[in-house]
Design a protein around this motif. Sequence first.
Motif, PDB file in Angstrom:
ATOM      1  N   GLU A   3     -26.701  21.680 -19.778  1.00  0.00           N
ATOM      2  CA  GLU A   3     -27.556  22.376 -18.811  1.00  0.00           C
ATOM      3  C   GLU A   3     -26.810  23.550 -18.189  1.00  0.00           C
ATOM      4  O   GLU A   3     -27.388  24.607 -17.944  1.00  0.00           O
ATOM      5  N   ARG A   4     -25.504  23.390 -17.941  1.00  0.00           N
ATOM      6  CA  ARG A   4     -24.710  24.474 -17.358  1.00  0.00           C
ATOM      7  C   ARG A   4     -24.748  25.705 -18.258  1.00  0.00           C
ATOM      8  O   ARG A   4     -24.997  26.816 -17.796  1.00  0.00           O
ATOM      9  N   LEU A   5     -24.495  25.497 -19.541  1.00  0.00           N
ATOM     10  CA  LEU A   5     -24.513  26.617 -20.480  1.00  0.00           C
ATOM     11  C   LEU A   5     -25.903  27.230 -20.564  1.00  0.00           C
ATOM     12  O   LEU A   5     -26.046  28.455 -20.623  1.00  0.00           O
ATOM     13  N   GLU A   6     -26.933  26.409 -20.546  1.00  0.00           N
ATOM     14  CA  GLU A   6     -28.308  26.922 -20.568  1.00  0.00           C
ATOM     15  C   GLU A   6     -28.565  27.825 -19.365  1.00  0.00           C
ATOM     16  O   GLU A   6     -29.166  28.892 -19.495  1.00  0.00           O
ATOM     17  N   GLN A   7     -28.135  27.398 -18.183  1.00  0.00           N
ATOM     18  CA  GLN A   7     -28.314  28.216 -16.975  1.00  0.00           C
ATOM     19  C   GLN A   7     -27.559  29.533 -17.108  1.00  0.00           C
ATOM     20  O   GLN A   7     -28.080  30.596 -16.747  1.00  0.00           O
ATOM     21  N   PHE A  11     -29.192  33.310 -17.168  1.00  0.00           N
ATOM     22  CA  PHE A  11     -28.749  34.360 -16.241  1.00  0.00           C
ATOM     23  C   PHE A  11     -28.360  35.622 -17.009  1.00  0.00           C
ATOM     24  O   PHE A  11     -28.777  36.727 -16.660  1.00  0.00           O
ATOM     25  N   ILE A  12     -27.562  35.467 -18.056  1.00  0.00           N
ATOM     26  CA  ILE A  12     -27.106  36.627 -18.834  1.00  0.00           C
ATOM     27  C   ILE A  12     -28.290  37.376 -19.437  1.00  0.00           C
ATOM     28  O   ILE A  12     -28.331  38.612 -19.416  1.00  0.00           O
ATOM     29  N   LEU A  13     -29.261  36.647 -19.944  1.00  0.00           N
ATOM     30  CA  LEU A  13     -30.460  37.308 -20.474  1.00  0.00           C
ATOM     31  C   LEU A  13     -31.255  37.997 -19.370  1.00  0.00           C
ATOM     32  O   LEU A  13     -31.759  39.103 -19.554  1.00  0.00           O
ATOM     33  N   LEU A 106     -30.183  31.423 -10.605  1.00  0.00           N
ATOM     34  CA  LEU A 106     -30.323  31.025 -12.005  1.00  0.00           C
ATOM     35  C   LEU A 106     -29.052  30.358 -12.524  1.00  0.00           C
ATOM     36  O   LEU A 106     -29.093  29.621 -13.511  1.00  0.00           O
ATOM     37  N   LEU A 107     -27.940  30.625 -11.870  1.00  0.00           N
ATOM     38  CA  LEU A 107     -26.632  30.127 -12.305  1.00  0.00           C
ATOM     39  C   LEU A 107     -26.388  28.691 -11.847  1.00  0.00           C
ATOM     40  O   LEU A 107     -27.033  28.216 -10.904  1.00  0.00           O
ATOM     41  N   PRO A 108     -25.407  28.020 -12.462  1.00  0.00           N
ATOM     42  CA  PRO A 108     -24.975  26.729 -11.924  1.00  0.00           C
ATOM     43  C   PRO A 108     -24.528  26.906 -10.468  1.00  0.00           C
ATOM     44  O   PRO A 108     -24.083  27.999 -10.071  1.00  0.00           O
TER      45      PRO A 108
END
Length: 195
Positions: A3-7, A11-13, A106-108
């Motif tokens: 989930e952390r990587l997904e968040q 955010f980057i997108l 949007l971030l962790p």
Amino acid sequence: MSERLEQQIRFILEVDRLKEIFRQTINTRSRRQENDAEHSWHLCLSVLVLAEHANAPGLDVLRVLKMLILHDLVEIDAGDTFAYDAAAMAGQHDREVVAAERIFGLLPPDQNAEFRALWDEFEARATPEAVFAHAIDRFQPMLLNCATEGGTWRTHGVKQEQILARCAAVGEGSRVVWDRMVKMVGDAAAAGHLG
């Protein structure tokens, strides 16, 4: 995938949208409007080149760079506000706070807190790093307007005294850079490049 990587990827997108936010300032060669991502890159490069001229010795340059790469992300939601449009400036900070909450949210949680703290530090200008970051943020559009024969200053009828008042923060961060910019703005006025 965690989930952390997904968040982080979301955010980057999301912040890729910064490339679509166009500023009033124009680029020196093409004379097209600069976008916020180009502005952020130019600010960071300016810090790397000009940090030795900061009024405060021993700046944490990485902290300055972090502030500058993050500070305009709020314009994805709030839009770019033209510096010399008093009506548009009203409520700007409130719009940007709402945007900061959404975008950094949007971030962790740990990165959200870190990035939001850096954004708040930039806005408050209470540290030497924030003062220098703010100085560079005011310096870069001045430089581009001087290099484009008044650029958007002339288009919008901006006067020399407005420029010097708006950009006095450059001197708070670097007296040397400010003195050079005052001369450049004076030269632009003498050449008839201002409103």
